[in-house]
Design a protein around this motif. Structure first.
Motif, PDB file in Angstrom:
ATOM      1  N   ARG A  24       5.115  -9.795  20.889  1.00 34.23           N
ATOM      2  CA  ARG A  24       4.974  -9.341  19.500  1.00 34.23           C
ATOM      3  C   ARG A  24       4.758  -7.832  19.461  1.00 34.23           C
ATOM      4  N   TYR A  25       4.009  -7.329  20.421  1.00 34.47           N
ATOM      5  CA  TYR A  25       3.803  -5.881  20.543  1.00 34.47           C
ATOM      6  C   TYR A  25       5.154  -5.181  20.746  1.00 34.47           C
ATOM      7  N   TYR A  26       5.993  -5.787  21.567  1.00 33.31           N
ATOM      8  CA  TYR A  26       7.343  -5.251  21.798  1.00 33.31           C
ATOM      9  C   TYR A  26       8.161  -5.258  20.509  1.00 33.31           C
ATOM     10  N   LEU A  27       8.125  -6.374  19.781  1.00 30.53           N
ATOM     11  CA  LEU A  27       8.884  -6.488  18.544  1.00 30.53           C
ATOM     12  C   LEU A  27       8.426  -5.467  17.504  1.00 30.53           C
ATOM     13  N   VAL A  28       7.125  -5.311  17.371  1.00 31.11           N
ATOM     14  CA  VAL A  28       6.594  -4.326  16.422  1.00 31.11           C
ATOM     15  C   VAL A  28       7.088  -2.929  16.779  1.00 31.11           C
ATOM     16  N   TYR A  29       7.129  -2.637  18.061  1.00 29.41           N
ATOM     17  CA  TYR A  29       7.600  -1.315  18.493  1.00 29.41           C
ATOM     18  C   TYR A  29       9.069  -1.110  18.134  1.00 29.41           C
ATOM     19  N   THR A  30       9.888  -2.155  18.313  1.00 28.75           N
ATOM     20  CA  THR A  30      11.311  -2.013  17.972  1.00 28.75           C
ATOM     21  C   THR A  30      11.496  -1.762  16.478  1.00 28.75           C
ATOM     22  N   VAL A  31      10.694  -2.414  15.648  1.00 27.00           N
ATOM     23  CA  VAL A  31      10.801  -2.222  14.198  1.00 27.00           C
ATOM     24  C   VAL A  31      10.302  -0.841  13.802  1.00 27.00           C
ATOM     25  N   GLN A  32       9.152  -0.446  14.333  1.00 27.27           N
ATOM     26  CA  GLN A  32       8.570   0.850  13.967  1.00 27.27           C
ATOM     27  C   GLN A  32       9.434   2.022  14.418  1.00 27.27           C
ATOM     28  N   SER A  33      10.213   1.820  15.472  1.00 26.77           N
ATOM     29  CA  SER A  33      11.096   2.887  15.956  1.00 26.77           C
ATOM     30  C   SER A  33      12.514   2.748  15.411  1.00 26.77           C
ATOM     31  N   ASN A  34      12.676   1.848  14.408  1.00 26.48           N
ATOM     32  CA  ASN A  34      13.963   1.660  13.727  1.00 26.48           C
ATOM     33  C   ASN A  34      15.084   1.241  14.678  1.00 26.48           C
ATOM     34  N   ARG A  35      14.725   0.412  15.657  1.00 22.15           N
ATOM     35  CA  ARG A  35      15.736  -0.152  16.556  1.00 22.15           C
ATOM     36  C   ARG A  35      15.885  -1.642  16.261  1.00 22.15           C
ATOM     37  N   ILE A  36      16.395  -1.937  15.057  1.00 21.65           N
ATOM     38  CA  ILE A  36      16.517  -3.317  14.607  1.00 21.65           C
ATOM     39  C   ILE A  36      17.456  -4.111  15.509  1.00 21.65           C
ATOM     40  N   GLU A  37      18.445  -3.435  16.095  1.00 23.82           N
ATOM     41  CA  GLU A  37      19.351  -4.158  17.005  1.00 23.82           C
ATOM     42  C   GLU A  37      18.598  -4.715  18.203  1.00 23.82           C
ATOM     43  N   LYS A  38      17.525  -4.010  18.614  1.00 21.48           N
ATOM     44  CA  LYS A  38      16.701  -4.513  19.716  1.00 21.48           C
ATOM     45  C   LYS A  38      15.835  -5.689  19.252  1.00 21.48           C
ATOM     46  N   THR A  39      15.430  -5.646  17.973  1.00 17.01           N
ATOM     47  CA  THR A  39      14.688  -6.773  17.411  1.00 17.01           C
ATOM     48  C   THR A  39      15.569  -8.019  17.401  1.00 17.01           C
ATOM     49  N   GLN A  40      16.803  -7.860  16.953  1.00 17.88           N
ATOM     50  CA  GLN A  40      17.737  -8.974  16.914  1.00 17.88           C
ATOM     51  C   GLN A  40      18.076  -9.465  18.319  1.00 17.88           C
ATOM     52  N   GLU A  41      18.232  -8.534  19.227  1.00 19.16           N
ATOM     53  CA  GLU A  41      18.536  -8.896  20.608  1.00 19.16           C
ATOM     54  C   GLU A  41      17.438  -9.766  21.212  1.00 19.16           C
ATOM     55  N   PHE A  42      16.184  -9.448  20.878  1.00 19.34           N
ATOM     56  CA  PHE A  42      15.069 -10.238  21.408  1.00 19.34           C
ATOM     57  C   PHE A  42      15.212 -11.700  21.020  1.00 19.34           C
ATOM     58  N   PHE A  43      15.470 -11.964  19.743  1.00 17.91           N
ATOM     59  CA  PHE A  43      15.547 -13.344  19.287  1.00 17.91           C
ATOM     60  C   PHE A  43      16.812 -14.035  19.791  1.00 17.91           C
ATOM     61  N   GLN A  44      17.872 -13.271  19.975  1.00 12.62           N
ATOM     62  CA  GLN A  44      19.088 -13.858  20.533  1.00 12.62           C
ATOM     63  C   GLN A  44      18.869 -14.336  21.967  1.00 12.62           C
ATOM     64  N   LYS A  45      18.143 -13.543  22.745  1.00 14.60           N
ATOM     65  CA  LYS A  45      17.918 -13.890  24.149  1.00 14.60           C
ATOM     66  C   LYS A  45      16.781 -14.876  24.340  1.00 14.60           C
ATOM     67  N   GLN A  46      15.829 -14.884  23.391  1.00 17.09           N
ATOM     68  CA  GLN A  46      14.649 -15.733  23.543  1.00 17.09           C
ATOM     69  C   GLN A  46      14.679 -16.976  22.662  1.00 17.09           C
ATOM     70  N   ALA A  47      15.749 -17.160  21.906  1.00 21.51           N
ATOM     71  CA  ALA A  47      15.791 -18.241  20.919  1.00 21.51           C
ATOM     72  C   ALA A  47      15.545 -19.604  21.545  1.00 21.51           C
ATOM     73  N   VAL A  48      16.214 -19.896  22.618  1.00 16.31           N
ATOM     74  CA  VAL A  48      16.085 -21.214  23.249  1.00 16.31           C
ATOM     75  C   VAL A  48      14.654 -21.473  23.695  1.00 16.31           C
ATOM     76  N   GLU A  49      14.012 -20.441  24.222  1.00 17.21           N
ATOM     77  CA  GLU A  49      12.652 -20.595  24.734  1.00 17.21           C
ATOM     78  C   GLU A  49      11.618 -20.671  23.617  1.00 17.21           C
ATOM     79  N   LEU A  50      11.835 -19.940  22.532  1.00 21.86           N
ATOM     80  CA  LEU A  50      10.795 -19.782  21.517  1.00 21.86           C
ATOM     81  C   LEU A  50      10.936 -20.699  20.308  1.00 21.86           C
ATOM     82  N   GLN A  51      12.104 -21.214  20.058  1.00 25.83           N
ATOM     83  CA  GLN A  51      12.320 -21.935  18.805  1.00 25.83           C
ATOM     84  C   GLN A  51      11.477 -23.206  18.686  1.00 25.83           C
TER      85      GLN A  51
END
Length: 235
Positions: free
Chosen positions: A93-120
């Motif tokens: 979550r700390y990582y995700l907050v950093y991606t949003v605060q630094s305006n790297r939304i593509e990295k936010t989306q990438e996180f959920f794309q790669k972690q979807a199977v594990e986290l859903q």
């Protein structure tokens, strides 16, 4: 513990140089530079985690946490597993907050794309899959607590304290135990030396105190010595 490991590493290096084991020394230096546990220095471990976050290196972040889990956390009793899992969740979550605060939304989306199977299937992540589509997560009632400085600081302090307690609770090898005994012995010697100086100072003070007492006695009137022979009218 980190300082003890560093001192012990230096002693081992000194011994290898003394024995002429140059090849072994080279391998030791290489292993120390690649040491993922950072000589059990908590600040260095957290610094490494933050470096992966700041460079948006999600694979390296996951791999490093997996290493810490396998090397350190897996040795803990099962009662501590929920704490480890919570710290892992907070780290991502700390990582995700950093991606949003630094305006790297593509990295936010990438996180959920790669972690979807594990986290859903995990309840604590159910609400987080909408994060990339929330216009201002810092103002959203679900996410706003995680965008505060207080939450970030609390997480980092909690992680730091957990690792510190873990390292101090680990059984020490003989070399590190010897270093601990040396440090305790040195501390005891310093304390004894301080006490010795205190005693000497008190001893040097005694003659002056006795002299002050004598000076007080000399100031008393002479007739006080014969007060038992004086009548009430003479007092």
């Amino acid at each position: 513990m980190g300082s003890a490991v560093e001192r012990t590493d230096d002693l081992v290096k000194e011994y290898l140089i003394y024995r002429g084991f140059t090849n072994t020394l080279k391998h030791l230096d290489a292993d120390i530079k690649a040491d993922k546990e950072k000589g059990f220095r908590v600040d260095k471990i957290i610094e490494q985690l933050q470096l992966f976050i700041q460079s948006y290196d999600l694979p390296a972040l996951k791999e490093y946490w997996t290493y810490l889990d396998r090397r350190l956390f897996s040795r803990l009793e099962d009662v501590y597993r929920p704490t480890v899992n919570k710290l892992r969740t907070s780290l991502f979550r700390y990582y995700l907050v950093y991606t949003v605060q630094s305006n790297r939304i593509e990295k936010t989306q990438e996180f959920f794309q790669k972690q979807a199977v594990e986290l859903q299937g995990q309840a604590e992540w159910r609400d987080w899959f909408i994060l990339p589509f929330v216009p201002d997560p810092g103002q959203n009632h679900t996410f706003s607590p995680y965008f505060s400085r207080q939450w970030a600081d609390t997480f980092l302090v909690s992680l730091h304290n957990f690792l510190s307690v873990l390292f101090h609770s680990m059984p020490l090898p003989v070399l590190l135990s010897f270093d601990s005994e040396v440090q305790r012995s040195s501390a005891a010697q310093e304390e004894n030396e301080l006490l010795r100086h205190t005693v000497f100072a008190l001893q040097a003070e005694q003659p002056r105190l006795r002299k002050d007492e004598e000076m007080v006695h000399h100031k008393l009137p002479p007739y006080v010595q014969n007060m038992d022979r004086l009548g009430d009218s003479e007092l």
